[in-house]
Each structure stands twice: as C-alpha cells, then as structure tokens.
Design a protein around this motif. Structure first.
Motif, short mmCIF file in Angstrom:
data_model
loop_
_atom_site.label_atom_id
_atom_site.label_comp_id
_atom_site.label_asym_id
_atom_site.label_seq_id
_atom_site.Cartn_x
_atom_site.Cartn_y
_atom_site.Cartn_z
N UNK A 66 1.23 8.68 -28.50
CA UNK A 66 1.48 7.34 -29.01
C UNK A 66 0.26 6.79 -29.74
N UNK A 67 -0.92 7.02 -29.19
CA UNK A 67 -2.15 6.54 -29.82
C UNK A 67 -2.37 7.21 -31.17
N UNK A 68 -2.07 8.50 -31.26
CA UNK A 68 -2.24 9.20 -32.53
C UNK A 68 -1.23 8.75 -33.57
N UNK A 69 -0.01 8.44 -33.11
CA UNK A 69 1.01 7.96 -34.04
C UNK A 69 0.68 6.58 -34.57
N UNK A 70 0.20 5.69 -33.71
CA UNK A 70 -0.08 4.32 -34.11
C UNK A 70 -1.52 4.10 -34.55
N UNK A 71 -2.37 5.11 -34.29
CA UNK A 71 -3.79 5.04 -34.64
C UNK A 71 -4.48 3.80 -34.06
N UNK A 72 -4.16 3.55 -32.77
CA UNK A 72 -4.84 2.48 -32.03
C UNK A 72 -5.22 3.02 -30.66
N UNK A 73 -6.31 2.53 -30.07
CA UNK A 73 -6.67 2.97 -28.71
C UNK A 73 -5.58 2.58 -27.72
N UNK B 125 -7.74 6.26 -24.43
CA UNK B 125 -7.89 7.30 -25.45
C UNK B 125 -8.11 6.63 -26.81
N UNK B 126 -9.14 7.11 -27.54
CA UNK B 126 -9.47 6.61 -28.87
C UNK B 126 -9.13 7.68 -29.90
N UNK B 127 -8.03 7.51 -30.64
CA UNK B 127 -7.57 8.58 -31.55
C UNK B 127 -8.52 8.83 -32.72
N UNK B 128 -9.24 7.80 -33.17
CA UNK B 128 -10.14 8.00 -34.32
C UNK B 128 -11.31 8.90 -33.97
N UNK B 129 -11.69 8.94 -32.68
CA UNK B 129 -12.80 9.79 -32.25
C UNK B 129 -12.34 10.95 -31.39
N UNK C 72 2.37 3.56 -16.99
CA UNK C 72 2.79 3.26 -18.35
C UNK C 72 1.54 3.24 -19.22
N UNK C 73 1.68 2.89 -20.46
CA UNK C 73 0.50 2.76 -21.32
C UNK C 73 0.72 1.58 -22.27
N UNK C 74 -0.39 1.04 -22.75
CA UNK C 74 -0.34 -0.10 -23.66
C UNK C 74 -1.60 -0.09 -24.52
N UNK C 75 -1.59 -0.78 -25.66
CA UNK C 75 -2.80 -0.83 -26.49
C UNK C 75 -3.97 -1.41 -25.71
N UNK C 76 -5.13 -0.82 -25.89
CA UNK C 76 -6.32 -1.25 -25.15
C UNK C 76 -7.01 -2.38 -25.88
N UNK C 77 -7.55 -3.31 -25.11
CA UNK C 77 -8.33 -4.39 -25.70
C UNK C 77 -9.67 -3.88 -26.22
N UNK C 78 -10.21 -2.87 -25.56
CA UNK C 78 -11.49 -2.29 -25.96
C UNK C 78 -11.30 -1.50 -27.26
N UNK C 79 -12.07 -1.80 -28.26
CA UNK C 79 -11.91 -1.16 -29.56
C UNK C 79 -12.89 -0.01 -29.79
#
Length: 370
Positions: A218-225, A237-241, A267-274
């Motif tokens: 999901x992170x790789x598809x949306x390109x968000x942590x 998980x940080x997809x950019x790194x 479950x999983x959700x977008x992380x606040x930590x960027x």
C-alpha cells in the motif's frame, strides 16, 4: 553427543503454542528445566497429534540416549514408558509432569554423578522406555531403521541482561537463542507419508508478516509512509527510501512474528512521521528476519518444497540474520534452480534448516521461480 543436565527439548510444536511454551520455560513458572535443542536435552516434551507424528518420533527417538519423555496428546495414546499429558495443554498439568521429570533426572544425577548410567540400570524407571519396548513399537509402527542423528551445533543460550530496543542488533548469545526458535523443532518428515504437507506448510493469513507485506504494498502504491496499527510501538515503512523505522522491544517482535492475529486486530494507516528516525532497517533485511521468525522450520503454503527455485542474494548474504548452514544453502541454491527437497538431499541437512532459510529468502524477495 553431550547431553545437558536438567534440560528439556521441544519437538513437534509450532506457532503460538511454541511461543507460549518458550515464554513458560523462561518464566518463574518453570520448575527448573532449561530449554535446549532436542538432540542435547536430557528430557523431551513432544507434540503427538497423529499416528504419523508417533511414527516419526519413534524413528527419531531410537537414535537418542534413553531419556524421560512427556507426550502431549489428544486423540492418540502415548506409547509405553512415556508420560502422557492430555490436551488442553494447561500450566497446572504441565508443571506436574515436569516435576516428575525433574525428580527422575535428579535421581539419575545422584546415582550416576559422572553423567552416565550402566546398561543394566537403563529403562528401569517408568519415565523411560525400555529398549525392547521401543523396538517393538517401531516394528508395530512400520518405520525404517533409524539413521544416525546429525551432530548438533553448539548453542550459547545465555541471554544478555542489558538488551537494547534495537531489534536488528542482537548479541551473539541472543542470536543463538533466536536461531533455535526460528528453526523450530520438527524432525525430518518423509514426503511420502500422508499428511506430510500439512505438517510443514502454514498459512500467512493473520500473521504479522502478512500485515507488514500489505502495508509495504500500500505504501509503494500511494508513495506515502505507512504504519502498522494495533501494536504497542511504531513500525513504519518509508517507500521513498525503501526502509523501516521502528521502536519495538525485541522480545515483542519475536512473539508477534510467531502469533496469529484475529480479524481487525492489525491494520495500517498513513504515518504522521514523514522522515525515518533511528533505529532503521532496510526492507529486505527486516522482511528476511520476520520470515525467519515466522517460519519455525516450516514453509508458507504459497511455496512448494518440490518446486524449483533459484536464490539470487548470495553476494551480500552476511547482512541478514542467518540460520545454521545458510552459506552452504545459499551457494547450492545459487548455482542452479533446485527444490528445497533437493537441497536437503544434496547437503544432507535437517529439513527445518532449509525450510527456514527458504521462508526468510522468500519474504525478502530473493527467490526466482524457474
């Protein structure tokens, strides 16, 4: 073979039950038996679910020195000379049986302080099976003559008291303990036996590794942590790194990896930590470790032990947490496409070593199907 006094080995347990037993033996409830590899343990706790389990155990047990055995059973009966512990497996009943085993080991130590017992004294206790009984049971079960047991690797099972929260930075003593857990305690099983695949294959559904894989996708598809929810700590998980940032206790991670979670517990959700914060780990390194800890010597059911694969990560193997004989397994699997069963036969290794390696490498995405 050196037998470690006042120790017990686990055979045939897996998943959450194996994890709970290991927690029990590491707790104050333990009457005084330390966990050891089955090959070196002074006593055994064995899970016997089916007649096939009994056959495999009898064949393996014939190559061991005489020792006390507790069989955890439900439908079948324990063989003669073996203590029987009926399911459900409860602490009270287990402690009672372990107390009897400890008493027997203590009497043996007093009578034979050098660590050995004369042949005429063997088999005279109700906790041990007499050789004639064992041979008769093997004949009744129809198993072949036992093969010599593989020489066990020496284990250092002393855990460090000052353990860091950095789950990728284990001490050597902790790694030894982890490898014993990661490789499980299953004996080699004959692929021709009915129900063999059910013994060595397990579903990833409901496992922590399954949720982490979904989060990564999901992170790789949306390109968000993305962050796993439902756990006491951060696991992002940080997809950019292509890396994880985490804050989990090592023992908690091990317990989560071997447990099965109910619907909606994770479950999983977008992380606040960027941006990632130490400690961090590369995606393939952490997924390898999770695959290893989840395996317990078995294979996820999407892998076929008879299908041929090729391993493509041999050049940088040392950055992973490696099970026993990993280097030899990796080299043999990198030369040409082979099945897990072919690797077992080629290297003459316990199945659980090869299956654990395969589960870890598959989790890290290092296998090519041919």
């Amino acid at each position: 073979m050196t037998v470690v006094a006042y120790s017990i080995g686990l055979l045939g347990f897996s998943g959450r039950e194996l994890g709970m037993l290991e927690v029990f033996f590491d707790s104050s409830n333990n009457p005084g038996l330390r966990l050891e590899s089955p090959e070196r343990a002074a006593a055994l706790l064995v899970n016997l679910t089916t007649e096939a389990d009994l056959q495999q155990f009898l064949e393996w047990y014939a190559s061991r020195p005489d020792c006390p055995v507790i069989a955890v059973v439900s439908e079948i009966s324990a063989p003669r000379g073996v203590l029987e512990l009926k399911r459900p497996l409860e602490v009270t009943g287990l402690k009672s049986m372990l107390a009897r085993v400890l008493d027997d080991l203590h009497k043996r130590a007093v009578r034979f302080p050098s660590g050995g017992a004369p042949e005429e004294a063997k088999g005279k206790t109700a906790l041990k099976m007499e050789p004639v009984d064992l041979k008769a049971l093997i004949a009744e079960a129809g198993v072949s003559a036992p093969k010599p047991a593989p020489k066990p690797q020496p284990l250092n099972t002393v855990r460090d008291a000052s353990k860091s929260r950095l789950i990728m930075r284990w001490s050597e003593a902790e790694r030894d303990t982890l490898m014993r857990r990661a490789c499980g305690s299953l004996p080699d099983l004959d692929p021709e036996l009915p129900g063999w695949s059910k013994r060595i294959l397990f579903s990833l559904e409901g496992r922590f590794l399954d949720q982490v894989n979904k989060m990564v996708q999901l992170a790789q598809e949306q390109q968000v942590p993305m962050q796993v929810s439902g756990i006491p700590g951060a696991f992002i998980y940080f997809p950019d790194r292509d890396l994880f940032s985490y804050d989990l206790d090592p023992d908690l991670l091990v317990q989560m990896a071997s447990s099965r979670f109910g619907f909606g517990e994770l479950d999983c959700h977008p992380a606040e930590l960027k941006s990632p914060v130490d400690p961090i780990a590369k995606r393939d390194q952490l997924l390898w470790m999770l695959g290893l800890l989840t395996s317990a010597g078995r294979l996820p059911d999407h892998l076929d032990p008879a299908e041929r694969y090729r391993f493509n990560g041999v050049s940088d193997l040392q950055r992973f947490m490696l099970p026993p004989q990993a280097e030899n397994i990796a080299k043999a699997w990198a030369v040409e496409s082979r099945s897990a069963l072919e690797i077992v036969r080629l290297l003459k290794l316990p199945q659980r070593y090869v299956f654990s390696f395969m589960a870890a490498a598959d989790a890290a995405g290092l296998f090519e199907r041919r």
